[in-house]
Design an enzyme around this catalytic site. Sequence first.
Site, short mmCIF file in Angstrom:
data_model
loop_
_atom_site.label_atom_id
_atom_site.label_comp_id
_atom_site.label_asym_id
_atom_site.label_seq_id
_atom_site.Cartn_x
_atom_site.Cartn_y
_atom_site.Cartn_z
N TYR A 139 0.86 -0.40 0.20
CA TYR A 139 0.16 0.25 -0.32
C TYR A 139 0.98 0.89 -0.06
O TYR A 139 2.30 0.91 0.05
CB TYR A 139 -0.99 0.16 1.26
N LYS A 163 6.61 -2.02 1.91
CA LYS A 163 5.35 -1.77 2.75
C LYS A 163 4.46 -2.53 2.94
O LYS A 163 3.35 -2.37 1.68
CB LYS A 163 5.26 0.04 2.08
N GLU A 218 12.68 2.12 13.78
CA GLU A 218 11.35 3.39 12.77
C GLU A 218 10.35 3.86 14.40
O GLU A 218 10.13 3.06 15.38
CB GLU A 218 11.64 3.59 11.82
N LEU A 265 11.09 0.89 7.05
CA LEU A 265 10.79 0.86 6.26
C LEU A 265 11.61 2.71 5.42
O LEU A 265 11.36 3.56 6.77
CB LEU A 265 9.06 1.78 6.27
N1 DCS Z 1 7.84 3.60 8.96
C1 DCS Z 1 6.65 2.60 9.19
C2 DCS Z 1 6.81 1.71 9.57
C3 DCS Z 1 5.61 4.07 8.28
O1 DCS Z 1 4.43 2.38 8.27
C4 DCS Z 1 5.88 4.92 7.38
C5 DCS Z 1 4.01 5.77 6.80
C6 DCS Z 1 6.83 5.31 7.45
C7 DCS Z 1 7.67 4.56 8.38
C8 DCS Z 1 6.95 6.85 7.28
O2 DCS Z 1 6.88 6.49 5.54
P1 DCS Z 1 6.05 7.82 4.79
O3 DCS Z 1 7.24 9.11 5.06
O4 DCS Z 1 6.59 7.74 3.72
O5 DCS Z 1 4.86 8.20 5.29
N2 DCS Z 1 2.78 4.76 7.63
C9 DCS Z 1 1.81 5.32 6.43
C10 DCS Z 1 0.66 4.94 7.03
O6 DCS Z 1 0.45 3.66 7.31
N3 DCS Z 1 -0.18 6.09 7.53
O7 DCS Z 1 0.07 7.41 7.18
C11 DCS Z 1 1.72 7.31 6.99
#
Ligand code: DCS
Length: 283
Positions: free
Chosen positions: A32, A145, A177, A201
Site C-alpha cells: 500500500y 510497505k 523506526e 521503511l
Molecule cells: N515507517 C513505517 C513503518 C511507516 O508505516 C511509515 C508510514 C513511515 C515509516 C513513514 O513513511 P512516509 O514518510 O513515506 O509516510 N506509514 C503510513 C501509514 O501507514 N499511514 O500514513 C503513513
Amino acid sequence: MEKMILNGEMKDRSEIRIDIEDRGYQFGDGVYEVIRIYNGLLFAGDMHIKRLFQSAELISISIPYTQEELMEQLKRLVKTNDLQSGIIYLQYTRGVSPRSHAFPFHQVEPVYVAYTKEMPAAKGEKAAVRAVTAEDIRWLRCNIKSLNLLGNILAKEEAVKAGCEEAIQHRGDIVTEGSSSNVFIAANGAIKTHPANNLILNGITRQVVLQLCGKLEIPVQEEAFTMEELLKADEVFYTSTGVEVTGISEVDGKIIGNGQTGPLTQKLQQAFCQEIERQCGRI
Ligand code: DCS
C-alpha cells in the site's frame, strides 16, 4: 458522492465489493501507499508511486499499469472528489483465489483499490509529542510497505496505552523506526537516522528531510543509533506523510532537550513547509 478506484475504474463506495478470498483480506498479501494532498496536488507523488512499484515487485505482484498511468488515475480521483487537503490511500493485493498459502497456481489479477480522505493541512507551529519505546518484533523485510501491519499495530497500541502519540521501536539496543514513522535524533549539531535497509521503511518524508539537510548543510548520518543515544539526544523528531516533521518531547517519560521542539527540528519543519509550497503552493 465521493468516488473510489477499483481496478482502474472510478466507482461509488456502495458499488465496491471485496471478495472474502481476496488474499489481502486473508493473508495481508499486498502492498500500500499513503500520499498527501495539499491544494489538490500530490506531494512527492512520483516517489510514492515508485516505492509502490518497488514494494509490489519485492513480493512478485505485477502492477498492470505504468507509473505514469497510475499517477494519472490518482490525479483524476483527487480532481473528481474535489479534494483540496487530505490523503490518497491505495493498495494492491495479490488477488482472489481459494485460500492456500502458495501463490495462486493460475495467474490472477491483482486487486487495486484507491480512495481519498480529507485531512486538514497543519497550519502554524506543531507541538512536540510524547513517545514510548517498544521492542521491534516485526519481520525482516520492513523495507516493503506491506499490508501486514500486526507488529506496527501492537507497537502503536503500546503508545496509546501510555497516552503517547508514537512508539519508537528498537531491535535490542538499536533504534529502528516508529510504528508508522521514521525517527531522527540530533546531537552536537548533527542528525542521525537508521540507514534505509531491510529493517525500516524508507519513508518518503525521511528522504525529503535528508535532501533538505543536504541543502541546509546540516550534517547527517544514516547510521544506526542506540537507545542510550536516543534518550540522551539534544533533539528527537519523527517523520511521516501524516505527521510531516514533528518533534518528540519525551521518551518513556524522559524529557528530551527542554521538552519542546528543538532548533534543528524547527529549521527542518520550516524547510519542509517550503518544500510543500514549492511542490503544491502555499497552504
Ligand atoms: N515507517 C513505517 C513503518 C511507516 O508505516 C511509515 C508510514 C513511515 C515509516 C513513514 O513513511 P512516509 O514518510 O513515506 O509516510 N506509514 C503510513 C501509514 O501507514 N499511514 O500514513 C503513513
